[in-house]
Write an enzyme that holds these catalytic residues in place. Sequence first.
Site, PDB file in Angstrom:
ATOM      1  N   LYS A 146      17.675  -0.159 -25.444  1.00 58.39           N
ATOM      2  CA  LYS A 146      16.511   0.629 -25.858  1.00 58.39           C
ATOM      3  C   LYS A 146      16.836   1.553 -27.021  1.00 58.39           C
ATOM      4  O   LYS A 146      16.010   1.744 -27.907  1.00 58.39           O
ATOM      5  CB  LYS A 146      15.940   1.416 -24.675  1.00 58.39           C
ATOM      6  CG  LYS A 146      15.345   0.495 -23.631  1.00 58.39           C
ATOM      7  CD  LYS A 146      14.259   1.123 -22.817  1.00 58.39           C
ATOM      8  CE  LYS A 146      13.601   0.045 -21.960  1.00 58.39           C
ATOM      9  NZ  LYS A 146      12.586   0.532 -21.054  1.00 58.39           N
ATOM     10  N   LYS A 228      13.687 -10.292 -23.433  1.00 63.28           N
ATOM     11  CA  LYS A 228      12.901 -10.384 -22.196  1.00 63.28           C
ATOM     12  C   LYS A 228      11.426 -10.089 -22.493  1.00 63.28           C
ATOM     13  O   LYS A 228      11.099  -9.421 -23.476  1.00 63.28           O
ATOM     14  CB  LYS A 228      13.454  -9.437 -21.142  1.00 63.28           C
ATOM     15  CG  LYS A 228      13.168  -7.978 -21.361  1.00 63.28           C
ATOM     16  CD  LYS A 228      13.424  -7.210 -20.064  1.00 63.28           C
ATOM     17  CE  LYS A 228      12.973  -5.776 -20.201  1.00 63.28           C
ATOM     18  NZ  LYS A 228      12.668  -5.131 -18.967  1.00 63.28           N
ATOM     19  N   LYS A 231       6.489  -4.972 -21.630  1.00 63.55           N
ATOM     20  CA  LYS A 231       5.173  -4.348 -21.824  1.00 63.55           C
ATOM     21  C   LYS A 231       5.047  -3.709 -23.191  1.00 63.55           C
ATOM     22  O   LYS A 231       4.001  -3.716 -23.803  1.00 63.55           O
ATOM     23  CB  LYS A 231       4.966  -3.215 -20.796  1.00 63.55           C
ATOM     24  CG  LYS A 231       4.654  -3.652 -19.412  1.00 63.55           C
ATOM     25  CD  LYS A 231       4.398  -2.422 -18.554  1.00 63.55           C
ATOM     26  CE  LYS A 231       5.379  -2.346 -17.412  1.00 63.55           C
ATOM     27  NZ  LYS A 231       6.551  -1.547 -17.660  1.00 63.55           N
TER      28      LYS A 231
HETATM   29  N1  AQP Z   1      10.954  -9.888 -18.289  1.00 67.35           N
HETATM   30  C1  AQP Z   1      11.196  -9.521 -17.046  1.00 67.35           C
HETATM   31  N2  AQP Z   1      11.584 -10.439 -16.138  1.00 67.35           N
HETATM   32  C2  AQP Z   1      11.833 -10.061 -14.863  1.00 67.35           C
HETATM   33  N3  AQP Z   1      11.689  -8.817 -14.399  1.00 67.35           N
HETATM   34  C3  AQP Z   1      11.284  -7.882 -15.259  1.00 67.35           C
HETATM   35  N4  AQP Z   1      11.042  -6.568 -15.124  1.00 67.35           N
HETATM   36  C4  AQP Z   1      10.651  -6.062 -16.309  1.00 67.35           C
HETATM   37  N5  AQP Z   1      10.630  -7.036 -17.238  1.00 67.35           N
HETATM   38  C5  AQP Z   1      11.015  -8.164 -16.625  1.00 67.35           C
HETATM   39  C6  AQP Z   1      11.164  -5.824 -13.867  1.00 67.35           C
HETATM   40  O1  AQP Z   1       9.900  -5.195 -13.635  1.00 67.35           O
HETATM   41  C7  AQP Z   1      10.130  -3.987 -12.932  1.00 67.35           C
HETATM   42  C8  AQP Z   1       9.303  -2.878 -13.521  1.00 67.35           C
HETATM   43  O2  AQP Z   1       9.743  -2.651 -14.848  1.00 67.35           O
HETATM   44  P1  AQP Z   1       9.564  -1.248 -15.539  1.00 67.35           P
HETATM   45  O3  AQP Z   1       8.153  -1.052 -15.870  1.00 67.35           O
HETATM   46  O4  AQP Z   1      10.121  -0.213 -14.656  1.00 67.35           O
HETATM   47  O5  AQP Z   1      10.454  -1.238 -16.822  1.00 67.35           O
HETATM   48  P2  AQP Z   1      11.095  -2.348 -17.682  1.00 67.35           P
HETATM   49  O6  AQP Z   1      12.119  -3.109 -16.936  1.00 67.35           O
HETATM   50  O7  AQP Z   1      11.576  -1.700 -18.918  1.00 67.35           O
HETATM   51  O8  AQP Z   1       9.856  -3.320 -17.954  1.00 67.35           O
HETATM   52  P3  AQP Z   1       9.150  -3.653 -19.320  1.00 67.35           P
HETATM   53  O9  AQP Z   1       7.976  -4.462 -18.996  1.00 67.35           O
HETATM   54  O10 AQP Z   1      10.120  -4.220 -20.302  1.00 67.35           O
HETATM   55  O11 AQP Z   1       8.640  -2.236 -19.799  1.00 67.35           O
HETATM   56  P4  AQP Z   1       8.958  -1.488 -21.137  1.00 67.35           P
HETATM   57  O12 AQP Z   1       8.458  -2.362 -22.242  1.00 67.35           O
HETATM   58  O13 AQP Z   1       8.188  -0.216 -21.034  1.00 67.35           O
HETATM   59  O14 AQP Z   1      10.430  -1.241 -21.241  1.00 67.35           O
HETATM   60  C9  AQP Z   1      11.630  -3.694 -12.977  1.00 67.35           C
HETATM   61  O15 AQP Z   1      12.185  -3.938 -11.703  1.00 67.35           O
HETATM   62  C10 AQP Z   1      12.151  -4.678 -13.982  1.00 67.35           C
HETATM   63  O16 AQP Z   1      13.468  -5.096 -13.685  1.00 67.35           O
END
Ligand code: AQP
Length: 379
Positions: A146, A228, A231
């Site tokens: 990040k 990956k 969001k």
């Molecule tokens: N691509 C993914 N494949 C599998 N699992 C995923 N998770 C996120 N992306 C994937 C899992 O979703 C849960 C919630 O995620 P989060 O919102 O706490 O944060 P994150 O992992 O950073 O998810 P995003 O969607 O990528 O959000 P942003 O863009 O804000 O950083 C977690 O258990 C995560 O492992």
Amino acid sequence: MVLTVGRRLHILNEYSSRCLKQVRRSHATETFKWSHRVFSGIQPTGSMHLGNYFGAVQKWVEMQNAGESVIYSIADLHSITLPQDPKHLHSNILQITATLLACGIDPDKSILFQQSRIPEHTQLCWTLGCLTTMARLAHIPTYKEKSATVKEVPLGLYVYPVLQAADILLYRATHVPVGEDQTHNLELVQHLAKIFNNRYGHTFPIPKAVVADSSISRLKSLRDPSKKMSKSEQDPKSRIEITDTPDDILEKCKKALTDFTSEITFDPEKRPGVANLITIHSLFTGLDPAEICEQNIGLDTGRYKLVVAEVIQEKLEPLRQQVQQYMSEPQYIEEVLNRGADKASVIAQQTWLDVKTKVGLQINEGSYRCLQVSEKRVM
Ligand code: AQP
């Protein structure tokens, strides 16, 4: 200074009894039976996508329906580690709550709450932050990933794994369902729980990660399968959101990046784009990738994308409509979050009182007694 034999023996005895106490404490930490409790969270940084759903939320619902004690947080404090538009953040909090309800989270069976309504998260975060080092935090892969996306790294981005530790330990959770990308963060949580227990006495369980099956633990971006699905990725075509319309889904599948080979084969190393589509297909249908390839012999990737789009459209449409229904009842969502905060607060306050007392921040009768003794000494 020369020590007498008696004094030396006394110091040695004291030292060995301190060591013994520490060993007993850490042994107790390992053997004490904590009641099973699940904690996890999701950031309201945008709409929930298939990665969040298959990597985490599906498991959350299973655990809830299996009768486990489960606590799920809308991790809004985490979301502001990177800039958020305040208007969007507020509606994202409501939308993520509505989506979780539509996916099957039942507020009568789970504690579903908004993190920032419970001030003990940040209080415990500070306390735990005093027990770890900057070097340790800098090595966490999610931080490296990040921080590489911003010029000036905000302090919050650096410290967020400690806040994550506070989230989990505040509820004395024993199990944490997360995507594979979060396993290093969970190692930090375990480390902090052990340090705290060793220093202040048995307080926290050592939580275990419950990681989704490795094939689904990291769905890839549709536009760049080396990353990956996320969001906050700028390009909305990189992800399928639970609230996407059938037209959005078709458009995104058509635009998914594949390669120049036309037949359908499952090879995540050499053909990550096609493999990602097959994985999504497999997750929705329960068919394994080999069966899917067999069924789609003769199709080229362009036509296969239409098959995948149809599968996704069919499965997501009822969910999308449910989310819309919940979004049309904002008072109900507010009520769910109020109830969740009330329930979470009871547990959070208990743990924080215990932590404050052990660390010496809580002034209680015992502290007054100590004060009286030292006052007598002064007089
Ligand atoms: N691509 C993914 N494949 C599998 N699992 C995923 N998770 C996120 N992306 C994937 C899992 O979703 C849960 C919630 O995620 P989060 O919102 O706490 O944060 P994150 O992992 O950073 O998810 P995003 O969607 O990528 O959000 P942003 O863009 O804000 O950083 C977690 O258990 C995560 O492992």
